[in-house]
Each structure stands twice: as structure tokens, then as C-alpha cells.
Design an enzyme around this catalytic site. Structure first.
Site, mmCIF file in Angstrom:
data_model
loop_
_atom_site.group_PDB
_atom_site.id
_atom_site.type_symbol
_atom_site.label_atom_id
_atom_site.label_comp_id
_atom_site.label_asym_id
_atom_site.label_seq_id
_atom_site.Cartn_x
_atom_site.Cartn_y
_atom_site.Cartn_z
ATOM 1 N N LYS A 152 0.832 -1.221 0.000
ATOM 2 C CA LYS A 152 0.000 0.000 0.000
ATOM 3 C C LYS A 152 0.860 1.262 0.000
ATOM 4 O O LYS A 152 0.340 2.366 0.071
ATOM 5 C CB LYS A 152 -0.890 0.021 1.248
ATOM 6 C CG LYS A 152 -1.774 -1.192 1.416
ATOM 7 C CD LYS A 152 -2.593 -1.039 2.708
ATOM 8 C CE LYS A 152 -3.305 -2.319 3.081
ATOM 9 N NZ LYS A 152 -3.857 -2.238 4.440
ATOM 10 N N ARG A 186 14.730 -8.928 5.598
ATOM 11 C CA ARG A 186 15.430 -9.141 4.317
ATOM 12 C C ARG A 186 14.687 -8.319 3.279
ATOM 13 O O ARG A 186 13.442 -8.353 3.226
ATOM 14 C CB ARG A 186 15.421 -10.609 3.926
ATOM 15 C CG ARG A 186 15.867 -10.798 2.481
ATOM 16 C CD ARG A 186 16.098 -12.238 2.126
ATOM 17 N NE ARG A 186 17.273 -12.763 2.799
ATOM 18 C CZ ARG A 186 17.751 -13.992 2.603
ATOM 19 N NH1 ARG A 186 17.152 -14.830 1.770
ATOM 20 N NH2 ARG A 186 18.834 -14.401 3.239
HETATM 21 C C1 NCD Z 1 22.205 -16.189 0.371
HETATM 22 C C2 NCD Z 1 21.513 -14.829 0.249
HETATM 23 O O1 NCD Z 1 20.288 -14.739 0.416
HETATM 24 O O2 NCD Z 1 22.246 -13.881 0.043
HETATM 25 N N1 NCD Z 1 21.342 -17.182 0.868
HETATM 26 C C3 NCD Z 1 21.276 -17.411 2.219
HETATM 27 O O3 NCD Z 1 20.822 -16.578 2.981
HETATM 28 N N2 NCD Z 1 21.778 -18.553 2.678
HETATM 29 C C4 NCD Z 1 22.915 -16.601 -0.856
HETATM 30 C C5 NCD Z 1 22.167 -16.621 -2.161
HETATM 31 O O4 NCD Z 1 20.950 -16.422 -2.214
HETATM 32 O O5 NCD Z 1 22.839 -16.858 -3.165
#
Ligand code: NCD
Length: 311
Positions: free
Chosen positions: A89, A110
Site C-alpha cells: 500500500k 530481508r
Molecule cells: C544467500 C543470500 O540470500 O544472500 N542465501 C542465504 O541466505 N543462505 C545466498 C544466495 O541467495 O545466493
């Protein structure tokens, strides 16, 4: 004064002191020992962790959530946050930080944009942990990588570490090189020229007298390194699919590769692997990548308790 990480946001490995890093390693080892002995931990009882994931994840989100549950805490979680949270939104990450502090004691984020974990932390009074910000950093992965090297090789100092693959876009190698450089290692950076380690990082490492050899040929590194850290070509960071196609088979570790290795070399990978490591390499004793992923639980347990002052 005793080292404390209480109320610290974990955004970038550069912001951690050697003492803080050692404390995280020791605390993780302590929790791993207690769990191996069948003990139970309740350090996070009554606390809530909020995980906000705007990009795909298997290991980082599940191991943070498992870590919280194994400490007696509880979890609220938004996976696919780009479409399922109020980001859809138009809410900013900063404002989301205000909500995180209202509803939880600690948060993990993330996000595809570099700097977004810092933005959440700026909006929030509770500690924020960066679970990967675009092609920026992934500090908790690097801490579990270091923990894995300590367990597998018994030390960090004096080791030669090869980081191979997409060093330009891979956030794990950005945070890992900066972390390990503080502990007396030598590096090989193995990548196609177009996917080389960003110069901000190589400049900083060289300014700190870190020994780096950059090469396009993995076989320059393999006979000389103690750790071969493979990474995925980060398809999602390429604007042009043809460009990705050009590099996606750049490096593949096979049994022939490990046969050329220095005695005792371990193979690591943050996972997911696409084709960088042939499946039969899983039988090689030094194939450490699944053990590495399992180490995410005690290391993330340590981080959760240390930044909330519950260790
Ligand atoms: C990694 C990322 O997300 O950066 N994965 C993870 O967290 N183990 C590596 C990747 O996605 O290549």
C-alpha cells in the site's frame, strides 16, 4: 568494561568489533553444547521476534525462527512482505520500523534494496538484524560462515580463503570478506572480470594490508586454499537475462576440482546452490555446506539473546 551487544542493530559486519565477534562465537558454541546435551534454553521466554522478508528465503528465515523457538520465545512472521504487508500500500520501511517496535522485541528483515535494514533500524527502538539487504550485506550469514570455519578448521588465523562466483552481487561475500579480514586470513577472489568484488571492498581490504589475489581461474586458488567458498550467480540482480546466461556456468566444482585441492580443503556455500557444486561432491568429506547451514541455528540463537540482553 565487559563486551555487550545489548540493543545493537546487526546491519554490517564492519560495525562489529573483534571482541563482539568473539563473544558471538563463544555464545553460539555454548548454546550448541547445551542443545547437544539435550538441554533446554528459555532465555527468550516472553519475547517476540518479528521476521519481515521481502525476498525469498529458506535458511535465514527458518533458522532465525527455529532459533527463537529453541530459546523459548515466540515469532510473528511476514514472508513475501512485498505483496503481503502494507509495503504493497506504499508504507515505507521506516514506518514499518515503528510497527515492529510496537509489536515485538527484536526484528529480522530481508529486503531487495541496499540500506533497507538500516532504514528499519532507524524507525525502530528494538534491535534490528539485517537478513540480507539487496547486494549489500548479509552479516548473520557471515557470522555462521566464520563459526563453521572455526568448527571445521579449528582456527581462522593463517588460513587462505577463496571466495568464488558472483562477487559483485553476492552480499554474503561482501560481509564475509570484511569480517574475516580482521582475523589474519589471505584471500583469493575468483570471478569473471564483470562480476569482480566491488572496489569499495578491495580498496578497504588492501588499505588494511590484507593479501588478496584476484583471478578468473578457480584452479589458481584450489591447490592453495583451505576454504573454497562458492556462491550462486545472482540471477535476480541482472537487468539483462542474456548477461546472466553468459555467466551462470562460470564455475562448477566437481570431484576433479576437489581432487586438485590442498589437503583438507573444505567447500562452503551459503546455499541455495544452482549448479555451482556437482551433487556427487556432497560425498566429499570436506563438503561442509549442509553442516554450515545447520550452524545457522546456534549462531542466530546467540545473536537473538545478545542483542536483547538475554544471554
Ligand atoms: C544467500 C543470500 O540470500 O544472500 N542465501 C542465504 O541466505 N543462505 C545466498 C544466495 O541467495 O545466493
Amino acid at each position: 568494561m565487559a563486551t555487550s551487544l545489548k540493543n545493537k542493530d546487526i546491519i554490517n559486519t564492519k560495525e562489529l568489533s573483534v571482541e563482539e565477534i568473539n563473544l558471538i562465537m563463544e555464545t553460539a558454541a555454548k548454546y550448541e553444547r547445551i542443545m547437544d546435551e539435550g538441554g533446554r534454553l528459555l532465555n527468550m521466554a516472553g519475547k517476540v521476534l518479528c521476521t519481515f522478508f521481502y525476498e525469498p528465503s529458506t535458511r535465514t528465515r527458518l533458522s532465525f525462527e527455529t532459533a527463537m523457538l529453541r530459546l523459548g520465545g515466540q515469532v510473528v512472521s511476514v514472508a513475501a512482505a512485498t505483496t503481503s504487508s502494507s509495503a504493497k500500500k506504499g508504507e515505507t520501511v521506516f514506518d514499518t520500523g515503528k510497527m515492529v517496535q510496537a509489536y515485538s522485541d527484536i526484528a529480522v528483515i530481508r529486503h531487495p534494496v541496499v540500506g533497507s535494514a538500516q532504514e528499519l533500524a532507524d524507525g525502530s527502538d528494538v534491535p534490528v538484524i539485517n537478513g540480507g539487504d539487496g547486494a549489500g550485506q548479509h552479516p548473520t550469514q557471515s557470522l555462521l560462515d566464520m563459526y563453521t570455519i572455526l568448527k571445521e578448521k579449528g582456527k581462522i588465523e593463517g588460513l587462505t580463503i577463496a571466495l568464488a562466483g558472483d562477487l559483485r552481487n553476492g552480499r554474503t561475500v561482501h560481509s564475509l570478506s570484511l569480517l574475516l579480514s580482521r582475523f589474519g586470513v589471505k584471500f583469493y577472489f575468483v570471478s569473471p572480470k564483470a562480476l569482480a568484488m566491488p572496489s569499495e571492498i578491495t580498496d578497504e581490504l588492501r588499505a588494511n594490508d590484507v593479501d588478496i589475489t584476484e583471478t578468473e581461474d578457480m584452479l589458481d586458488a584450489v591447490p592453495n586454499c583451505d576454504v573454497l567458498y562458492m556462491t550462486r550467480i545472482q540471477g535476480e540482480r541482472f537487468d539483462d537475462p542474456a548477461e546472466y546466461e553468459k555467466y551462470c556456468n562460470a564455475y562448477i566444482v566437481t570431484m576433479n576440482t576437489v581432487q586438485a585441492a590442498k589437503e583438507g580443503m573444505i567447500v562452503m556455500h551459503p546455499l541455495p546452490r544452482v549448479n555451482e557444486i556437482a551433487v556427487d561432491v556432497d560425498m566429499y568429506g570436506g563438503a561442509a555446506y549442509f553442516r554450515q547451514a545447520a550452524n545457522g541455528v546456534p549462531v542466530r540463537m546467540a545473536l537473538l539473546t545478545l542483542v536483547t540482553g538475554q544471554e
